[in-house]
Design a protein around this motif. Structure first.
Motif, PDB file in Angstrom:
ATOM      1  N   GLU A 156       0.836  -1.208   0.000  1.00 10.31           N
ATOM      2  CA  GLU A 156       0.000   0.000   0.000  1.00 10.31           C
ATOM      3  C   GLU A 156       0.866   1.250   0.000  1.00 10.31           C
ATOM      4  O   GLU A 156       0.554   2.245  -0.673  1.00 10.31           O
ATOM      5  CB  GLU A 156      -0.930  -0.009   1.209  1.00 10.31           C
ATOM      6  N   ASP A 157       1.981   1.207   0.733  1.00 12.76           N
ATOM      7  CA  ASP A 157       2.892   2.352   0.793  1.00 12.76           C
ATOM      8  C   ASP A 157       3.555   2.588  -0.563  1.00 12.76           C
ATOM      9  O   ASP A 157       3.745   3.732  -0.982  1.00 12.76           O
ATOM     10  CB  ASP A 157       3.950   2.103   1.868  1.00 12.76           C
ATOM     11  N   CYS A 158       3.890   1.517  -1.257  1.00  7.91           N
ATOM     12  CA  CYS A 158       4.460   1.642  -2.607  1.00  7.91           C
ATOM     13  C   CYS A 158       3.474   2.353  -3.535  1.00  7.91           C
ATOM     14  O   CYS A 158       3.856   3.252  -4.297  1.00  7.91           O
ATOM     15  CB  CYS A 158       4.798   0.269  -3.175  1.00  7.91           C
ATOM     16  N   CYS A 159       2.222   1.951  -3.458  1.00 13.07           N
ATOM     17  CA  CYS A 159       1.200   2.570  -4.308  1.00 13.07           C
ATOM     18  C   CYS A 159       1.007   4.036  -3.958  1.00 13.07           C
ATOM     19  O   CYS A 159       0.796   4.877  -4.846  1.00 13.07           O
ATOM     20  CB  CYS A 159      -0.121   1.810  -4.163  1.00 13.07           C
ATOM     21  N   ARG A 160       1.086   4.359  -2.678  1.00 10.59           N
ATOM     22  CA  ARG A 160       0.919   5.751  -2.258  1.00 10.59           C
ATOM     23  C   ARG A 160       2.046   6.623  -2.798  1.00 10.59           C
ATOM     24  O   ARG A 160       1.806   7.734  -3.292  1.00 10.59           O
ATOM     25  CB  ARG A 160       0.875   5.824  -0.732  1.00 10.59           C
ATOM     26  N   HIS A 161       3.275   6.127  -2.727  1.00 13.09           N
ATOM     27  CA  HIS A 161       4.413   6.922  -3.185  1.00 13.09           C
ATOM     28  C   HIS A 161       4.454   7.075  -4.699  1.00 13.09           C
ATOM     29  O   HIS A 161       5.038   8.044  -5.214  1.00 13.09           O
ATOM     30  CB  HIS A 161       5.723   6.298  -2.696  1.00 13.09           C
ATOM     31  N   LEU A 182      -4.859 -17.219  -1.659  1.00  9.43           N
ATOM     32  CA  LEU A 182      -4.831 -16.792  -3.061  1.00  9.43           C
ATOM     33  C   LEU A 182      -5.863 -15.711  -3.372  1.00  9.43           C
ATOM     34  O   LEU A 182      -5.531 -14.656  -3.933  1.00  9.43           O
ATOM     35  CB  LEU A 182      -5.032 -18.013  -3.974  1.00  9.43           C
ATOM     36  N   GLU A 183      -7.116 -15.958  -3.034  1.00 10.00           N
ATOM     37  CA  GLU A 183      -8.166 -14.987  -3.372  1.00 10.00           C
ATOM     38  C   GLU A 183      -7.962 -13.665  -2.647  1.00 10.00           C
ATOM     39  O   GLU A 183      -8.222 -12.593  -3.203  1.00 10.00           O
ATOM     40  CB  GLU A 183      -9.542 -15.571  -3.065  1.00 10.00           C
ATOM     41  N   ARG A 184      -7.469 -13.726  -1.413  1.00 10.48           N
ATOM     42  CA  ARG A 184      -7.207 -12.487  -0.673  1.00 10.48           C
ATOM     43  C   ARG A 184      -6.065 -11.711  -1.326  1.00 10.48           C
ATOM     44  O   ARG A 184      -6.105 -10.468  -1.392  1.00 10.48           O
ATOM     45  CB  ARG A 184      -6.851 -12.818   0.784  1.00 10.48           C
ATOM     46  N   THR A 185      -5.065 -12.407  -1.826  1.00 10.02           N
ATOM     47  CA  THR A 185      -3.948 -11.754  -2.503  1.00 10.02           C
ATOM     48  C   THR A 185      -4.420 -11.061  -3.774  1.00 10.02           C
ATOM     49  O   THR A 185      -4.084  -9.890  -4.015  1.00 10.02           O
ATOM     50  CB  THR A 185      -2.859 -12.782  -2.841  1.00 10.02           C
ATOM     51  N   LEU A 186      -5.197 -11.755  -4.577  1.00  9.69           N
ATOM     52  CA  LEU A 186      -5.693 -11.160  -5.820  1.00  9.69           C
ATOM     53  C   LEU A 186      -6.616  -9.975  -5.529  1.00  9.69           C
ATOM     54  O   LEU A 186      -6.567  -8.954  -6.222  1.00  9.69           O
ATOM     55  CB  LEU A 186      -6.425 -12.211  -6.649  1.00  9.69           C
ATOM     56  N   GLU A 187      -7.435 -10.106  -4.486  1.00 10.15           N
ATOM     57  CA  GLU A 187      -8.340  -9.015  -4.140  1.00 10.15           C
ATOM     58  C   GLU A 187      -7.565  -7.798  -3.659  1.00 10.15           C
ATOM     59  O   GLU A 187      -7.924  -6.650  -3.972  1.00 10.15           O
ATOM     60  CB  GLU A 187      -9.329  -9.473  -3.062  1.00 10.15           C
ATOM     61  N   LEU A 188      -6.502  -8.009  -2.906  1.00  9.21           N
ATOM     62  CA  LEU A 188      -5.656  -6.891  -2.477  1.00  9.21           C
ATOM     63  C   LEU A 188      -5.115  -6.148  -3.686  1.00  9.21           C
ATOM     64  O   LEU A 188      -5.123  -4.900  -3.725  1.00  9.21           O
ATOM     65  CB  LEU A 188      -4.500  -7.419  -1.616  1.00  9.21           C
ATOM     66  N   GLN A 189      -4.636  -6.889  -4.669  1.00 10.15           N
ATOM     67  CA  GLN A 189      -4.079  -6.245  -5.867  1.00 10.15           C
ATOM     68  C   GLN A 189      -5.171  -5.487  -6.632  1.00 10.15           C
ATOM     69  O   GLN A 189      -4.927  -4.394  -7.151  1.00 10.15           O
ATOM     70  CB  GLN A 189      -3.415  -7.306  -6.755  1.00 10.15           C
ATOM     71  N   ARG A 190      -6.357  -6.070  -6.691  1.00 14.24           N
ATOM     72  CA  ARG A 190      -7.463  -5.372  -7.369  1.00 14.24           C
ATOM     73  C   ARG A 190      -7.802  -4.071  -6.641  1.00 14.24           C
ATOM     74  O   ARG A 190      -8.012  -3.024  -7.273  1.00 14.24           O
ATOM     75  CB  ARG A 190      -8.696  -6.271  -7.428  1.00 14.24           C
ATOM     76  N   GLN A 191      -7.876  -4.136  -5.321  1.00 15.60           N
ATOM     77  CA  GLN A 191      -8.225  -2.950  -4.544  1.00 15.60           C
ATOM     78  C   GLN A 191      -7.204  -1.834  -4.738  1.00 15.60           C
ATOM     79  O   GLN A 191      -7.562  -0.649  -4.787  1.00 15.60           O
ATOM     80  CB  GLN A 191      -8.321  -3.317  -3.060  1.00 15.60           C
ATOM     81  N   LEU A 192      -5.929  -2.214  -4.840  1.00 22.93           N
ATOM     82  CA  LEU A 192      -4.863  -1.216  -4.992  1.00 22.93           C
ATOM     83  C   LEU A 192      -4.654  -0.804  -6.445  1.00 22.93           C
ATOM     84  O   LEU A 192      -3.914   0.153  -6.709  1.00 22.93           O
ATOM     85  CB  LEU A 192      -3.559  -1.762  -4.409  1.00 22.93           C
ATOM     86  N   VAL A 194      -3.084  -2.555  -8.738  1.00 23.87           N
ATOM     87  CA  VAL A 194      -1.809  -3.024  -9.279  1.00 23.87           C
ATOM     88  C   VAL A 194      -2.046  -4.241 -10.165  1.00 23.87           C
ATOM     89  O   VAL A 194      -3.049  -4.948 -10.035  1.00 23.87           O
ATOM     90  CB  VAL A 194      -0.800  -3.370  -8.166  1.00 23.87           C
ATOM     91  N   SER A 195      -1.119  -4.480 -11.073  1.00 24.07           N
ATOM     92  CA  SER A 195      -1.231  -5.597 -12.002  1.00 24.07           C
ATOM     93  C   SER A 195      -0.529  -6.825 -11.444  1.00 24.07           C
ATOM     94  O   SER A 195       0.655  -6.762 -11.080  1.00 24.07           O
ATOM     95  CB  SER A 195      -0.612  -5.227 -13.355  1.00 24.07           C
ATOM     96  N   HIS A 196      -1.253  -7.914 -11.364  1.00 23.07           N
ATOM     97  CA  HIS A 196      -0.671  -9.191 -10.975  1.00 23.07           C
ATOM     98  C   HIS A 196       0.286  -9.664 -12.058  1.00 23.07           C
ATOM     99  O   HIS A 196      -0.019  -9.593 -13.252  1.00 23.07           O
ATOM    100  CB  HIS A 196      -1.792 -10.213 -10.778  1.00 23.07           C
ATOM    101  N   VAL A 197       1.470 -10.134 -11.659  1.00 27.26           N
ATOM    102  CA  VAL A 197       2.443 -10.671 -12.607  1.00 27.26           C
ATOM    103  C   VAL A 197       2.327 -12.193 -12.615  1.00 27.26           C
ATOM    104  O   VAL A 197       2.558 -12.859 -11.605  1.00 27.26           O
ATOM    105  CB  VAL A 197       3.875 -10.245 -12.242  1.00 27.26           C
TER     106      VAL A 197
END
Length: 296
Positions: A156-161, A182-192, A194-197
């Motif tokens: 989250e801090d990376c996204c903020r900066h 897994l689903e929590r990880t993907l959801e975190l990326q969606r919320q922020l 960011v693109s999943h690699v």
């Protein structure tokens, strides 16, 4: 839009092999111009080891055609890795006054130095932004950065900066991809945003990174191919990354990836496919083969 390229255009193994660049391409400027004539995308890996100079980044922008894109790897301290103080900009290194022989982590730096590093990393790619050639930041987190609220806060801090820029995130700890997380990880990326690699890497090794075919951002999806050399993936004492990622994908292996890549393209406006196997011209040859298969 599916863009295919490689991680770096100037690896020593690639240049020394003489298998990609013509004999009359002899210096850094000519190599980048030639590479950009062959591929529409490249990943900058050198920024992981130290921030490039603004003049260098301006040269990258000047030497490439309109529409060419650079994905830039985030500086290693921002991805949980350690670094010797000598890789910091000189003025920040002097202000830190740390033991030059001892590795530091981001948490070891005073807040004002951390913030200044973020500022400089963001600013260093301004010539690429200005020319429309900045693709995304690539965050390859350290293998010990596990699924944990503290590490979620770091992302989250990376996204903020880097607000306003696109981030692509590659987790190298398998705890993010367990059935439980897994689903929590993907959801975190969606919320922020960011693109999943999506990672293609060896199986049956530690750390083993599963290939999770998913998109978390409709602007960009990323597939990064490290080769499948299980013998060298975690081997100690290798002289260079070209030894670790020494793997030549067969046409059959690449053809098996095509349907999955096309599915990514149905969910994201741009798909970046980057070959990180970098022994001699493996990545470039494999990228050309995959592009031919996709065009077909």
């Amino acid at each position: 839009m599916i863009l295919v390229g490689t991680a770096s255009w100037a690896d020593k193994s690639l240049v020394d092999s003489g298998k990609f660049y013509p004999a009359n391409v002899k210096n850094a400027e000519e190599r980048l111009r030639y590479y950009a004539d062959q591929f529409p995308l490249v990943e900058v890996d050198s920024s992981y080891y130290g921030l490039p100079s603004p003049a260098m980044v301006q040269a990258w922008a000047d030497r490439t055609p309109v529409g060419f894109l650079f994905n830039v790897k985030a500086f290693r301290l921002f991805t949980g890795h350690q670094a010797l103080p000598k890789v910091l900009p000189r003025d920040l290194r002097e202000a830190l006054a740390a033991d030059p022989a001892k590795n530091v982590y981001l948490k070891d730096l005073p807040e004002e130095i951390r913030e200044e590093l973020w500022k400089r990393m963001r600013e260093v790619v301004e010539p690429l932004r200005a020319s429309g050639k900045f693709g995304a930041w690539h965050f390859q987190f350290a293998p010990w950065v596990a699924f944990h609220p503290e590490n979620m806060a770091i992302l989250e801090d990376c996204c903020r900066h880097l607000a306003g820029d696109q981030l692509a995130v590659e987790f190298r700890n398998s705890s993010w991809w367990t059935d439980q997380h897994l689903e929590r990880t993907l959801e975190l990326q969606r919320q922020l945003g960011v693109s999943h690699v999506v990672v293609d890497a060896p199986r049956g090794v530690k750390p083993e990174i599963p290939t999770i075919w998913a998109t978390t951002n409709d602007r960009l999806a990323v597939l990064r191919l490290h080769g499948r050399n299980a013998e060298t993936w975690s081997k100690k004492g290798l002289k260079s990354s070209s030894d670790r990622f020494n793997y030549d994908y067969s046409e059959e292996e690449l053809e098996q990836l095509v349907p999955q890549i096309q599915k990514l393209a149905e969910k994201a406006r741009r798909v970046d496919v980057l070959f990180n196997n970098n022994h001699e011209d493996q990545g470039q040859r494999n990228a050309r083969t995959l592009r031919r298969l996709l065009d077909r």
